[in-house]
Design a protein around this motif. Structure first.
Motif, mmCIF file in Angstrom:
data_model
loop_
_atom_site.group_PDB
_atom_site.id
_atom_site.type_symbol
_atom_site.label_atom_id
_atom_site.label_comp_id
_atom_site.label_asym_id
_atom_site.label_seq_id
_atom_site.Cartn_x
_atom_site.Cartn_y
_atom_site.Cartn_z
ATOM 1 N N THR A 53 -9.578 -10.700 19.319
ATOM 2 C CA THR A 53 -8.532 -10.739 18.304
ATOM 3 C C THR A 53 -7.647 -11.960 18.501
ATOM 4 O OG1 THR A 53 -8.524 -8.330 18.166
ATOM 5 C CG2 THR A 53 -6.599 -9.462 17.304
ATOM 6 N N HIS A 60 -10.335 -11.641 6.942
ATOM 7 C CA HIS A 60 -9.747 -10.496 6.253
ATOM 8 C C HIS A 60 -9.222 -10.942 4.894
ATOM 9 C CE1 HIS A 60 -10.105 -8.401 10.027
ATOM 10 N NE2 HIS A 60 -9.493 -9.410 10.617
ATOM 11 N N CYS A 82 -7.632 -9.940 0.889
ATOM 12 C CA CYS A 82 -6.848 -9.009 0.080
ATOM 13 C C CYS A 82 -7.803 -8.265 -0.856
ATOM 14 C CB CYS A 82 -5.797 -9.784 -0.724
ATOM 15 S SG CYS A 82 -4.781 -8.737 -1.770
ATOM 16 N N ARG A 117 -5.547 -12.322 10.562
ATOM 17 C CA ARG A 117 -5.269 -11.033 11.192
ATOM 18 C C ARG A 117 -5.211 -9.930 10.147
ATOM 19 N NH1 ARG A 117 -0.290 -11.892 15.099
ATOM 20 N NH2 ARG A 117 -0.578 -9.653 15.198
ATOM 21 N N LYS A 118 -5.790 -8.793 10.473
ATOM 22 C CA LYS A 118 -5.877 -7.677 9.540
ATOM 23 C C LYS A 118 -4.496 -7.127 9.198
ATOM 24 C CE LYS A 118 -8.480 -3.464 8.781
ATOM 25 N NZ LYS A 118 -9.490 -2.568 9.334
ATOM 26 N N ASN A 119 -3.584 -7.090 10.161
ATOM 27 C CA ASN A 119 -2.255 -6.547 9.886
ATOM 28 C C ASN A 119 -1.490 -7.433 8.901
ATOM 29 O OD1 ASN A 119 -1.966 -8.539 11.964
ATOM 30 N ND2 ASN A 119 0.068 -7.752 12.397
ATOM 31 N N LYS A 120 -1.738 -8.736 8.928
ATOM 32 C CA LYS A 120 -1.094 -9.636 7.964
ATOM 33 C C LYS A 120 -1.642 -9.389 6.564
ATOM 34 C CE LYS A 120 1.341 -11.985 10.951
ATOM 35 N NZ LYS A 120 2.783 -11.963 10.976
ATOM 36 N N PHE A 168 -2.815 -6.511 5.481
ATOM 37 C CA PHE A 168 -2.271 -5.224 5.050
ATOM 38 C C PHE A 168 -0.833 -5.390 4.561
ATOM 39 C CE2 PHE A 168 0.028 -1.288 5.996
ATOM 40 C CZ PHE A 168 -0.666 -0.422 5.146
ATOM 41 N N ARG A 169 -0.023 -6.122 5.300
ATOM 42 C CA ARG A 169 1.367 -6.339 4.904
ATOM 43 C C ARG A 169 1.440 -7.078 3.566
ATOM 44 N NH1 ARG A 169 6.123 -9.692 8.010
ATOM 45 N NH2 ARG A 169 7.784 -8.902 6.706
ATOM 46 N N GLY A 222 3.232 2.961 4.723
ATOM 47 C CA GLY A 222 2.583 2.529 5.953
ATOM 48 C C GLY A 222 3.059 3.331 7.148
ATOM 49 N N ARG A 223 2.591 2.937 8.299
ATOM 50 C CA ARG A 223 2.930 3.653 9.525
ATOM 51 C C ARG A 223 4.293 3.253 10.035
ATOM 52 N NH1 ARG A 223 -2.464 1.943 11.937
ATOM 53 N NH2 ARG A 223 -1.093 0.273 12.545
ATOM 54 N N ARG A 253 6.561 2.338 13.171
ATOM 55 C CA ARG A 253 6.272 1.787 14.508
ATOM 56 C C ARG A 253 7.336 2.134 15.487
ATOM 57 N NH1 ARG A 253 3.626 -4.001 13.149
ATOM 58 N NH2 ARG A 253 2.697 -3.301 11.280
#
Length: 126
Positions: free
Chosen positions: A28, A39, A41, A57-60, A62-63, A123-124, A126
Motif C-alpha cells: 500500500t 482506484h 470513482c 489510495r482507495k480511501n481517497k 471513497f472520500r 461512512g464509518r 473513526r
C-alpha cells in the motif's frame, strides 16, 4: 517487485524507521510512490472514473465519491461563490487559509455550517 529486505530496516545505526508490519502495508505504501492510479470513482462521467486520472489510495477514492450527489455548501465570505465544499472541515480549512483577516466567529459561516447545506455524516466513524 522483490520484497526481500524491505520488510526489515537496514542495519545502519542511523536508520530508525520501523519496518512495515505486513506485506499488505508495504505494498500500500509502495503504491503511493508509483505512478499507478488503480482506484477509480464509480460515477460515470467523473474525471476520476475509469479511463480518467483515478486515485492511488482507495480511501481517497471513497472520500471523493461521497461528494457526488451532495449539494455541498459555498463559502459565504467569497463574493463569486467559486468553490463548493462537500465537507464542513474543507470549508473551515478554506476560511482559515483564504480569509485570515475575518473574525473566527463570523455569523455567516456559523449559519452555513449549522444549516442543512452541510454534508450528511456518512461512512464509518473513526
Amino acid at each position: 517487485m522483490s520484497l526481500d529486505g524491505l520488510l526489515k530496516p537496514p542495519t545502519s545505526p542511523a536508520y530508525t524507521i520501523q519496518p512495515f508490519r505486513t506485506e499488505y502495508l508495504l505494498n500500500t505504501h509502495a503504491n503511493v510512490h508509483s505512478s499507478n492510479h488503480p482506484h477509480y470513482c464509480p460515477v460515470k462521467g467523473c474525471p476520476r472514473s475509469e479511463g480518467g486520472k483515478g486515485f492511488k489510495r482507495k480511501n481517497k477514492m471513497f472520500r471523493h465519491s461521497l461528494g457526488h450527489g451532495n449539494p455541498g455548501c459555498f463559502c459565504p465570505l467569497c463574493p463569486d461563490r467559486e468553490y463548493k465544499f462537500d465537507r464542513p472541515n474543507d470549508l473551515k480549512r478554506h476560511v482559515r487559509g483564504h480569509h485570515v483577516d475575518k473574525d473566527k466567529d463570523v455569523t455567516q459561516l456559523i449559519e452555513v455550517l449549522s444549516s442543512g447545506q452541510e454534508v450528511t455524516r456518512r461512512g464509518r466513524r473513526r
